[in-house]
Design an enzyme around this catalytic site. Structure first.
Site, PDB file in Angstrom:
ATOM      1  N   TYR A   1     -19.745  15.843  30.905  1.00 37.26           N
ATOM      2  CA  TYR A   1     -19.678  17.121  31.626  1.00 37.26           C
ATOM      3  C   TYR A   1     -20.391  17.045  32.963  1.00 37.26           C
ATOM      4  O   TYR A   1     -19.815  17.349  34.016  1.00 37.26           O
ATOM      5  CB  TYR A   1     -20.278  18.250  30.783  1.00 37.26           C
ATOM      6  CG  TYR A   1     -20.646  19.462  31.600  1.00 37.26           C
ATOM      7  CD1 TYR A   1     -19.670  20.147  32.323  1.00 37.26           C
ATOM      8  CD2 TYR A   1     -21.959  19.924  31.665  1.00 37.26           C
ATOM      9  CE1 TYR A   1     -19.999  21.258  33.098  1.00 37.26           C
ATOM     10  CE2 TYR A   1     -22.291  21.029  32.434  1.00 37.26           C
ATOM     11  CZ  TYR A   1     -21.310  21.693  33.149  1.00 37.26           C
ATOM     12  OH  TYR A   1     -21.632  22.789  33.915  1.00 37.26           O
TER      13      TYR A   1
ATOM     14  N   PRO B   1     -26.236  13.242  21.469  1.00 34.64           N
ATOM     15  CA  PRO B   1     -26.422  12.021  22.274  1.00 34.64           C
ATOM     16  C   PRO B   1     -26.787  12.341  23.716  1.00 34.64           C
ATOM     17  O   PRO B   1     -26.203  13.232  24.336  1.00 34.64           O
ATOM     18  CB  PRO B   1     -25.047  11.340  22.190  1.00 34.64           C
ATOM     19  CG  PRO B   1     -24.399  11.889  20.961  1.00 34.64           C
ATOM     20  CD  PRO B   1     -24.893  13.304  20.858  1.00 34.64           C
TER      21      PRO B   1
ATOM     22  N   THR C   1     -23.756  23.019  38.749  1.00 31.70           N
ATOM     23  CA  THR C   1     -24.807  23.097  37.740  1.00 31.70           C
ATOM     24  C   THR C   1     -25.997  22.217  38.094  1.00 31.70           C
ATOM     25  O   THR C   1     -25.855  21.206  38.794  1.00 31.70           O
ATOM     26  CB  THR C   1     -24.236  22.657  36.374  1.00 31.70           C
ATOM     27  OG1 THR C   1     -25.290  22.537  35.422  1.00 31.70           O
ATOM     28  CG2 THR C   1     -23.557  21.293  36.471  1.00 31.70           C
ATOM     29  N   ASP C   2     -27.160  22.562  37.558  1.00 34.82           N
ATOM     30  CA  ASP C   2     -28.331  21.713  37.741  1.00 34.82           C
ATOM     31  C   ASP C   2     -28.244  20.420  36.938  1.00 34.82           C
ATOM     32  O   ASP C   2     -29.000  19.475  37.166  1.00 34.82           O
ATOM     33  CB  ASP C   2     -29.613  22.466  37.380  1.00 34.82           C
ATOM     34  CG  ASP C   2     -29.659  22.979  35.943  1.00 34.82           C
ATOM     35  OD1 ASP C   2     -28.679  22.805  35.200  1.00 34.82           O
ATOM     36  OD2 ASP C   2     -30.690  23.578  35.558  1.00 34.82           O
ATOM     37  N   GLU C   3     -27.303  20.348  35.992  1.00 36.25           N
ATOM     38  CA  GLU C   3     -27.211  19.167  35.131  1.00 36.25           C
ATOM     39  C   GLU C   3     -26.792  17.908  35.900  1.00 36.25           C
ATOM     40  O   GLU C   3     -26.975  16.795  35.396  1.00 36.25           O
ATOM     41  CB  GLU C   3     -26.270  19.433  33.961  1.00 36.25           C
ATOM     42  CG  GLU C   3     -26.784  20.534  33.052  1.00 36.25           C
ATOM     43  CD  GLU C   3     -26.006  20.663  31.760  1.00 36.25           C
ATOM     44  OE1 GLU C   3     -25.653  19.628  31.167  1.00 36.25           O
ATOM     45  OE2 GLU C   3     -25.762  21.809  31.336  1.00 36.25           O
TER      46      GLU C   3
ATOM     47  N   LYS D   1     -18.939  17.232  36.897  1.00 36.23           N
ATOM     48  CA  LYS D   1     -19.369  18.218  37.880  1.00 36.23           C
ATOM     49  C   LYS D   1     -19.976  17.534  39.108  1.00 36.23           C
ATOM     50  O   LYS D   1     -19.780  17.983  40.240  1.00 36.23           O
ATOM     51  CB  LYS D   1     -20.378  19.186  37.264  1.00 36.23           C
ATOM     52  CG  LYS D   1     -19.765  20.168  36.279  1.00 36.23           C
ATOM     53  CD  LYS D   1     -18.735  21.091  36.909  1.00 36.23           C
ATOM     54  CE  LYS D   1     -19.349  22.080  37.869  1.00 36.23           C
ATOM     55  NZ  LYS D   1     -18.340  23.054  38.393  1.00 36.23           N
TER      56      LYS D   1
ATOM     57  N   TYR E   1     -31.375  21.543  18.070  1.00 32.60           N
ATOM     58  CA  TYR E   1     -31.298  20.094  18.223  1.00 32.60           C
ATOM     59  C   TYR E   1     -32.696  19.474  18.265  1.00 32.60           C
ATOM     60  O   TYR E   1     -33.597  19.980  18.943  1.00 32.60           O
ATOM     61  CB  TYR E   1     -30.583  19.730  19.517  1.00 32.60           C
ATOM     62  CG  TYR E   1     -29.085  19.956  19.514  1.00 32.60           C
ATOM     63  CD1 TYR E   1     -28.323  19.737  18.387  1.00 32.60           C
ATOM     64  CD2 TYR E   1     -28.432  20.370  20.670  1.00 32.60           C
ATOM     65  CE1 TYR E   1     -26.945  19.933  18.400  1.00 32.60           C
ATOM     66  CE2 TYR E   1     -27.069  20.559  20.704  1.00 32.60           C
ATOM     67  CZ  TYR E   1     -26.331  20.346  19.555  1.00 32.60           C
ATOM     68  OH  TYR E   1     -24.971  20.535  19.588  1.00 32.60           O
TER      69      TYR E   1
ATOM     70  N   LYS F   1     -22.591  28.625  23.212  1.00 33.46           N
ATOM     71  CA  LYS F   1     -23.833  28.415  23.943  1.00 33.46           C
ATOM     72  C   LYS F   1     -25.007  28.970  23.140  1.00 33.46           C
ATOM     73  O   LYS F   1     -24.848  29.850  22.292  1.00 33.46           O
ATOM     74  CB  LYS F   1     -23.752  29.068  25.325  1.00 33.46           C
ATOM     75  CG  LYS F   1     -22.634  28.500  26.225  1.00 33.46           C
ATOM     76  CD  LYS F   1     -22.880  27.037  26.565  1.00 33.46           C
ATOM     77  CE  LYS F   1     -21.775  26.442  27.423  1.00 33.46           C
ATOM     78  NZ  LYS F   1     -21.816  26.893  28.802  1.00 33.46           N
TER      79      LYS F   1
ATOM     80  N   GLU G   1     -14.437  23.065  32.851  1.00 33.94           N
ATOM     81  CA  GLU G   1     -14.887  22.858  31.480  1.00 33.94           C
ATOM     82  C   GLU G   1     -16.401  22.715  31.565  1.00 33.94           C
ATOM     83  O   GLU G   1     -16.909  21.980  32.414  1.00 33.94           O
ATOM     84  CB  GLU G   1     -14.257  21.599  30.891  1.00 33.94           C
ATOM     85  CG  GLU G   1     -12.738  21.655  30.771  1.00 33.94           C
ATOM     86  CD  GLU G   1     -12.279  22.578  29.650  1.00 33.94           C
ATOM     87  OE1 GLU G   1     -13.111  22.925  28.782  1.00 33.94           O
ATOM     88  OE2 GLU G   1     -11.100  22.946  29.629  1.00 33.94           O
TER      89      GLU G   1
END
Length: 356
Positions: A158, A291, A132-134, A162, A215, A197, A82
């Site tokens: 998320y 958020p 992911t880089d997140e 990950k 945003y 996206k 996800e």
């Protein structure tokens, strides 16, 4: 033969198309076909015996064990996840179930399979985990880009899920010796991306004369990576990456969200002007920020270039033009994908969001 999880999603389907074109090697594609999984992405392989599709869940350990035993893959490429921050804010449970529990279940079955291989096949086997880089959190405006040794600091359900899956993969290498590789990529864009996206959302809304939601102040920065470049990087890591290592994959293209939207609008103005002759950028609408919105991501991709000789071929300018052109040329795909599920998502995420 290799086994790909999540191969009907955006990056996974691009990877399978790229893999078969580049190598000719067969692929077993295990995908649950949730909302973002779409076999239409792989229509060009419909009658190709090198693509074996299996609908199923990576949490289904009996099925995974059966596929491993039946097909004897030499490598696993693990895309299944996800992957949307906003969806994880609205419903984190699915992210825990797929990204953490699913990765654990997959690792357990792969470990059992790998341990029974003959010495030569065991040594050659690889498990490549796509992340992911997140997981690294957020950067300040003047902070250096993320490297492979940047401390993890995930800020959304998320990215936290990950990060957990990354740690599990690392642990299975160090504890059990499983020959793993991990890649952490920046924001991908290109063909077949589900229109929740940013880039496909903006294209679709613009063509339909709908507001282009941005945003906050639109100054959040992301590094943008063309999906074709990402696929080539994964092939390079699989072929030559050092076991147990992480490789950051980035496009060297830091852009604010507002810059991205304005670029897409300018290309649309050129390729498909609006019927009312107004510039598409006039549809830009600023909405309440989500958020915990990370301010900036940036990838230092020097390690993969230094060790494996990979670097992106596309600039943002060339890649985004290819992407916009693809969507304009494939509106049938877009119309099929924009189903009730997508409309429900748009309503849940944007309809009640206050204007900034």
């Amino acid at each position: 033969m290799i086994l790909v999880t999540g191969g009907a999603g955006f990056i996974g389907s691009n990877f399978i198309l790229d893999w078969i074109a580049a190598t000719g090697e067969a692929v077993v594609n295990l995908d649950k076909l949730t909302y973002a999984g779409n076999l239409e992405n792989l229509a060009n392989l419909k009658d190709d015996p090198r693509h074996i599709f299996v609908q199923g869940d990576i949490n289904d350990r009996v099925l995974v064990a059966k596929l491993l035993s039946q097909h004897q893959p030499r490598a696993i490429i693990h895309f299944a996840a996800e992957s949307h921050v906003d969806r994880s804010i609205h419903g984190p449970g699915e992210f825990i179930q797929t990204n953490i529990n699913g990765t654990f279940s997959l690792l357990e079955e792969v470990r059992a399979y790998w341990q029974e291989l003959q010495a030569e096949e065991k040594a050659a086997f690889r498990f490549l985990h796509v992340s992911t880089d997140e997981v690294y959190g957020s950067l300040g405006a003047n902070d250096p880009p993320f490297t492979e040794t940047t401390a993890y600091a995930p800020n959304s359900p998320y990215s936290a899920s990950k990060a957990a899956s990354d740690h599990l993969v690392r642990a299975y290498h160090h504890t059990y010796g499983l020959p793993t590789l991990t890649t952490n990529c920046s924001n991908n864009y290109g063909a077949f991306q589900f229109p929740e996206k940013l880039i496909p959302l903006i294209i679709l809304n613009a063509l339909n004369g709908k507001p282009l939601p941005i945003y906050g102040d639109g100054m959040n920065v992301r590094d943008w990576l063309y999906v074709g470049d990402h696929c080539a990087a994964i092939r390079a890591v699989l072929a030559g990456g050092r076991l147990g290592e992480t490789y950051n994959i980035g496009g060297w293209n830091e852009k604010t969200n507002l810059d991205v939207v304005n670029t897409v609008c300018a290309i649309l103005d050129e390729l498909k002007p609006a019927a009312n002759s107004k510039p598409y950028a006039s549809l830009i609408t600023y909405v309440k920020d989500r958020p915990g919105h990370d301010r900036r991501y940036a990838i230092d991709a020097r390690k993969i270039e230094r060790e494996l000789g990979w670097k992106p071929l596309e600039t943002f300018e060339t890649g985004i033009r290819k992407t916009v052109a693809w969507y304009l040329d494939n509106m049938g795909w877009v119309e099929n994908i924009v189903s009730g599920e997508y409309q429900q998502w748009m309503k849940a995420n944007y309809q009640n969001r206050e204007k900034a």
